[in-house]
Enzyme design. Structure first.
Site, mmCIF file in Angstrom:
data_model
loop_
_atom_site.group_PDB
_atom_site.id
_atom_site.type_symbol
_atom_site.label_atom_id
_atom_site.label_comp_id
_atom_site.label_asym_id
_atom_site.label_seq_id
_atom_site.Cartn_x
_atom_site.Cartn_y
_atom_site.Cartn_z
ATOM 1 N N ASP A 178 44.379 40.707 38.614
ATOM 2 C CA ASP A 178 43.683 41.920 38.085
ATOM 3 C C ASP A 178 43.176 42.976 38.887
ATOM 4 O O ASP A 178 42.392 43.847 38.438
ATOM 5 C CB ASP A 178 42.627 41.312 37.222
ATOM 6 C CG ASP A 178 42.918 40.739 35.755
ATOM 7 O OD1 ASP A 178 43.735 41.535 35.160
ATOM 8 O OD2 ASP A 178 42.162 39.864 35.295
ATOM 9 N N HIS B 244 33.974 45.174 27.890
ATOM 10 C CA HIS B 244 33.389 46.169 28.943
ATOM 11 C C HIS B 244 32.929 47.588 28.154
ATOM 12 O O HIS B 244 33.652 47.893 27.348
ATOM 13 C CB HIS B 244 34.433 46.643 30.092
ATOM 14 C CG HIS B 244 34.636 45.358 31.217
ATOM 15 N ND1 HIS B 244 35.915 45.298 31.742
ATOM 16 C CD2 HIS B 244 33.524 44.870 31.684
ATOM 17 C CE1 HIS B 244 35.634 44.233 32.911
ATOM 18 N NE2 HIS B 244 34.498 44.219 32.828
ATOM 19 N N ARG C 65 29.940 40.796 30.127
ATOM 20 C CA ARG C 65 30.288 40.682 31.697
ATOM 21 C C ARG C 65 28.974 40.991 32.551
ATOM 22 O O ARG C 65 28.555 40.003 32.935
ATOM 23 C CB ARG C 65 31.542 41.632 31.998
ATOM 24 C CG ARG C 65 32.680 41.171 31.381
ATOM 25 C CD ARG C 65 33.375 40.069 31.869
ATOM 26 N NE ARG C 65 34.791 39.668 31.209
ATOM 27 C CZ ARG C 65 35.938 40.244 31.676
ATOM 28 N NH1 ARG C 65 36.013 40.872 32.691
ATOM 29 N NH2 ARG C 65 36.980 39.704 30.913
ATOM 30 N N CYS D 84 40.209 51.500 33.292
ATOM 31 C CA CYS D 84 39.876 50.598 34.134
ATOM 32 C C CYS D 84 40.729 50.502 35.475
ATOM 33 O O CYS D 84 40.254 50.076 36.263
ATOM 34 C CB CYS D 84 40.688 49.379 33.431
ATOM 35 S SG CYS D 84 39.916 48.989 31.498
ATOM 36 N N ARG E 172 38.529 36.538 39.407
ATOM 37 C CA ARG E 172 38.448 37.694 39.993
ATOM 38 C C ARG E 172 37.244 37.912 41.063
ATOM 39 O O ARG E 172 37.142 38.936 41.673
ATOM 40 C CB ARG E 172 37.881 38.872 39.000
ATOM 41 C CG ARG E 172 39.224 38.942 37.984
ATOM 42 C CD ARG E 172 38.852 40.222 36.836
ATOM 43 N NE ARG E 172 39.232 41.417 37.844
ATOM 44 C CZ ARG E 172 39.203 42.816 37.476
ATOM 45 N NH1 ARG E 172 38.612 42.766 36.257
ATOM 46 N NH2 ARG E 172 39.124 43.800 38.161
HETATM 47 N N1 ARG Z 1 41.833 41.383 32.795
HETATM 48 C C1 ARG Z 1 40.738 42.236 33.187
HETATM 49 C C2 ARG Z 1 39.283 41.540 32.897
HETATM 50 O O1 ARG Z 1 39.403 41.066 31.989
HETATM 51 C C3 ARG Z 1 40.855 43.612 32.687
HETATM 52 C C4 ARG Z 1 39.535 44.526 33.147
HETATM 53 C C5 ARG Z 1 39.501 45.742 32.659
HETATM 54 N N2 ARG Z 1 38.841 46.557 33.305
HETATM 55 C C6 ARG Z 1 37.987 47.447 32.373
HETATM 56 N N3 ARG Z 1 37.374 48.301 33.280
HETATM 57 N N4 ARG Z 1 37.660 47.532 31.354
HETATM 58 O O2 ARG Z 1 38.671 41.552 33.787
#
Ligand code: ARG
Length: 269
Positions: free
Chosen positions: A68, A168, A139, A262, A93
């Site tokens: 990612d 997000h 998050r 993103c 991550r």
């Molecule tokens: N697969 C990543 C996650 O879920 C995607 C992140 C997308 N980034 C963003 N800035 N919305 O963390």
């Protein structure tokens, strides 16, 4: 009134190791095949577009196994030359943060701090004029909002996300200029919706279809607004307001739940 673009400075990460092998948001389905070469081609198109628009693009080296990592927006929030580095929620991550800490230190940033609480960078922190809009709910920990306010010395307005598809803030809201935003009301709690209505009575509101193709995951330089080409309703609304929409095909990256914004971390000096 014609809009004015200001040259920007972005940090991006090539999707060399892009894949979907785990699922940390509802868009990610590890059973669905991915095409890394196509992801790279879509990403290179975006990088070249920024260069054509006169922006500067810096690249951070991707690391193997960090699938990612292309989503550079999550690595940090950078304002007045200060870098507030992410602390990722998911173990998959978490190692990315070290790459950002190293990068900022190696590139002469003097004020570099990793947040104490979970915070996913510009995924959840959007600079809007003199304030920062900050998402929470999925998050970023709301305690990291206070930490950011203290670190940057800028007021931080918290917004609560309630739909896991818009996990997000940058999937549900985009800052077009210091006082214009576009957002998807349904992604927010009733209190946050009220707050957005108060702060931005003239905001562009996205419908279900535009939100679902990640139309809000857009990047504006004050004039050009780069957004997913499938968001046709938003493209029309943005044009009506005097901006110049540019449609992007980021279909491959959408399989991981990401798009234009993103992939783009803004470096503000
Ligand atoms: N697969 C990543 C996650 O879920 C995607 C992140 C997308 N980034 C963003 N800035 N919305 O963390």
């Amino acid at each position: 009134m014609p809009r004015t673009a200001t040259p920007r400075h972005y940090l991006m990460v090539r999707p060399t190791f892009f894949d979907v092998e785990y699922s940390i948001n509802p868009w990610m389905n590890p059973k669905k095949p991915t095409d890394t070469d196509l992801a790279i081609a879509q990403w290179e198109w975006l990088r070249d577009l920024y260069l054509e628009l006169g922006h500067r693009v810096e690249q951070l080296e991707p690391r193997p196994g960090l699938l990612d990592m292309v989503f550079a927006a999550n690595g940090a929030t950078v304002l007045n030359g200060q870098a507030f580095v992410a602390r990722f929620r998911h173990p998959q991550r978490q190692p990315e943060a070290g790459a950002y800490l190293d990068w900022f230190r190696e590139h002469g940033y003097r004020d570099v701090r990793q947040s104490r609480w979970v915070n996913e960078g510009e995924g959840d922190y959007l600079v809007a004029g003199g304030r920062i809009l900050a998402g929470t709910g999925f998050r970023t920990d709301s305690r990291a909002h206070g930490e950011a306010a203290e670190f940057f010395g800028v007021p931080v307005t918290g917004l609560t996300l309630v739909d896991p598809h818009y996990y997000h803030l940058d999937t549900a809201l985009c800052v077009l200029d210091a006082d214009t935003v576009m957002y998807y009301p349904r992604a927010f709690s009733p209190d946050s919706r009220r707050l957005l209505e108060e702060l931005y009575p003239d905001a562009i509101r996205a419908g279900d279809l535009d939100a679902a193709v990640f139309g809000l995951n857009a990047v504006s330089d004050g004039r050009h607004v780069v957004l997913p080409q499938a968001a046709t309703g938003l493209i029309a609304q943005v044009r009506e307001r005097g901006f110049e929409p540019i449609g992007a095909d980021m279909s491959e990256l959408l399989k991981a739940g990401g798009s234009v914004k993103c992939c783009t971390l803004e470096l503000r000096t």
